[in-house]
Design a protein around this motif. Structure first.
Motif, PDB file in Angstrom:
ATOM      1  N   GLU A  75       0.799  -1.219   0.000  1.00 51.42           N
ATOM      2  CA  GLU A  75       0.000   0.000   0.000  1.00 51.42           C
ATOM      3  C   GLU A  75       0.834   1.272   0.000  1.00 51.42           C
ATOM      4  O   GLU A  75       0.421   2.289  -0.585  1.00 51.42           O
ATOM      5  CB  GLU A  75      -0.923   0.017   1.228  1.00 51.42           C
ATOM      6  N   VAL A  76       2.008   1.238   0.639  1.00 56.96           N
ATOM      7  CA  VAL A  76       2.778   2.467   0.837  1.00 56.96           C
ATOM      8  C   VAL A  76       4.144   2.426   0.162  1.00 56.96           C
ATOM      9  O   VAL A  76       4.518   3.360  -0.560  1.00 56.96           O
ATOM     10  CB  VAL A  76       2.972   2.753   2.354  1.00 56.96           C
ATOM     11  N   ILE A  77       4.905   1.360   0.391  1.00 60.34           N
ATOM     12  CA  ILE A  77       6.314   1.342   0.005  1.00 60.34           C
ATOM     13  C   ILE A  77       6.522   1.047  -1.480  1.00 60.34           C
ATOM     14  O   ILE A  77       7.235   1.784  -2.180  1.00 60.34           O
ATOM     15  CB  ILE A  77       7.075   0.323   0.875  1.00 60.34           C
ATOM     16  N   LYS A  78       5.936  -0.017  -1.967  1.00 63.93           N
ATOM     17  CA  LYS A  78       6.147  -0.417  -3.356  1.00 63.93           C
ATOM     18  C   LYS A  78       5.697   0.640  -4.355  1.00 63.93           C
ATOM     19  O   LYS A  78       6.410   0.892  -5.345  1.00 63.93           O
ATOM     20  CB  LYS A  78       5.439  -1.748  -3.619  1.00 63.93           C
ATOM     21  N   PRO A  79       4.551   1.299  -4.153  1.00 68.23           N
ATOM     22  CA  PRO A  79       4.137   2.321  -5.116  1.00 68.23           C
ATOM     23  C   PRO A  79       5.100   3.500  -5.221  1.00 68.23           C
ATOM     24  O   PRO A  79       5.092   4.210  -6.235  1.00 68.23           O
ATOM     25  CB  PRO A  79       2.780   2.786  -4.566  1.00 68.23           C
ATOM     26  N   ARG A  80       5.941   3.720  -4.210  1.00 72.32           N
ATOM     27  CA  ARG A  80       6.879   4.834  -4.231  1.00 72.32           C
ATOM     28  C   ARG A  80       8.271   4.432  -4.726  1.00 72.32           C
ATOM     29  O   ARG A  80       9.161   5.286  -4.846  1.00 72.32           O
ATOM     30  CB  ARG A  80       7.031   5.417  -2.815  1.00 72.32           C
TER      31      ARG A  80
END
Length: 399
Positions: A25-30
């Motif tokens: 939800e947070v790390i991979k998309p960035r």
């Protein structure tokens, strides 16, 4: 040297699921933006901190999760799948706070461990350019001004340089007569005299592992970690073990990420001339199978070493007993990450060569070979140990 262990074994699968959720939800998309612009992954660390993961090894009395090295290894692995830069920052942070948990006094634990729950980030600052890949060997030396210590040093690679709230800093003890007479200090990053350099690198571009200069940095006695001259013990049993299990777990995660992404791609990519998927070619399947076998071989090794670290800690025994097995794990995990990312680049062809997940992971994985101890240096340790020669870490012909 001992800290309280969790009285109830964690639910590791639940923990893995919780961290994987944060990663997705947070790390991979960035991850792509972090790499492209060299952004320090503070939002990722904040999300991990809000879930208590940044205090995974911190005892509950200091507002941590009070979990074990298995939990930490799982966390580093899962974060590594989503963003290697974030995982390396995370590993250095957890290692720094664990070193304080193991060797700090009560006042230091209150002041430096409790703030982690509200977002404080720590890291190591040890290596110096003059000693190259021998990152444990310092030429800098602290001096005294009354009861205070004065630090002057040029550190070559400090992950989270200019971003961390505190540095676990290694240097020679004032008046040191031998290379092993080293001491550790907890350095507030806001102190005057600290100047971070620029981090420009092939991969893991968000971990800000740049140079950092300490010029006349004044440290009060209350922030000396352990006793003067205890640095070698702290380095070998407080720094290296947690760092190495975390590092190896990160590269395991990178290998898994490359395999998962490559497998998904070859299953979906169809050559319309003969209506065949890439997955329908035997040579493609064999390359992926080779990586799968290597990845699976690392997993029980990872958990076994983490369990052994927990047992040593519970028994109050020096964790340096596991140094060479942990080094072996680090070597193999870095090699597997490089083989996995190369295979992913091969099986995805021209698409993999373009900017994106495959070429990014390929660049990131290269850091695993060079990160201390580099695989070349580490193999030399293992070879010397096999044939009964001294490791020569501190003295020529000794150790």
């Amino acid at each position: 040297m001992s800290i309280q262990q969790a009285s109830i074994q964690p639910d590791y699968e639940q923990l893995r699921a919780e961290i994987r959720s944060i990663v997705e939800e947070v790390i991979k998309p960035r991850a792509e933006l972090t790499d492209r612009e060299g952004i320090f992954p503070r939002e990722n660390l904040t999300a991990l901190g809000e879930a208590g993961c940044n205090g995974v090894l911190i005892p509950e009395r200091y507002e941590g999760k009070g979990l074990d090295h298995v939990a930490f290894a799982i966390a580093a692995e899962e974060i590594g799948k989503g963003c290697p830069s974030t995982s390396l920052v995370y590993v250095m942070h957890v290692g720094a706070v664990q070193t304080i948990a193991l060797y700090g006094n009560e006042d230091q634990k209150e002041r430096w461990l409790k703030p982690v729950r509200s977002g404080f980030i720590g890291t190591y600052s040890t290596s110096e350019r003059a000693s190259g890949g021998h990152w444990w060997f310092n030429f800098s030396e602290a001096s005294r001004d009354g009861e205070d210590y004065i630090l002057n040093a040029e550190k070559s690679f400090t992950t989270s340089s200019g971003q961390a709230d505190f540095y676990v800093f290694q240097t020679r003890t004032p008046g040191a007569q031998t290379p092993t007479d080293v001491s550790f200090f907890i350095v507030d990053s806001k102190l005057p005299g600290i100047t971070p350099g620029v981090w420009e690198a092939l991969g893991v571009r968000g971990n800000h592992s740049g140079p950092i200069t300490y010029e006349g940095v004044r440290i009060a006695p209350k922030d000396k970690l352990g006793t003067e001259g205890q640095g070698r013990e702290i380095l070998e049993s407080g720094v290296s073990p947690v760092y190495l299990i975390g590092l190896g777990s990160t590269w395991l995660g990178v290998a898994e990420a490359a395999l998962e992404a490559a497998t998904a791609y070859v299953k979906s990519m169809i050559h319309r001339d003969f209506n065949k998927r890439l997955a329908d070619y035997q040579i493609i399947r064999q390359q992926l199978a080779e990586v799968k076998v290597l990845v699976e071989s690392l997993k029980p090794w990872q958990i076994s070493l983490a369990n052994q670290l927990d047992k040593l800690q519970a028994q109050g025994r020096p964790q340096v007993e596991l140094l060479l097995p942990l080094v072996e794990f680090k070597i193999q995990a870095a090699e597997v990450a490089n083989k996995a990312t190369k295979a992913a680049l091969d099986v995805t062809g021209g698409y993999g060569y373009k900017k994106g997940v495959f070429e990014r992971l390929f660049r990131d994985a290269r850091a695993g070979i060079a990160m201390g101890p580099s695989n070349n240096i580490a193999r030399e340790w293992i070879g010397k140990a096999l044939v009964g020669l001294p490791l020569e870490l501190w003295h020529e012909g000794g150790d």
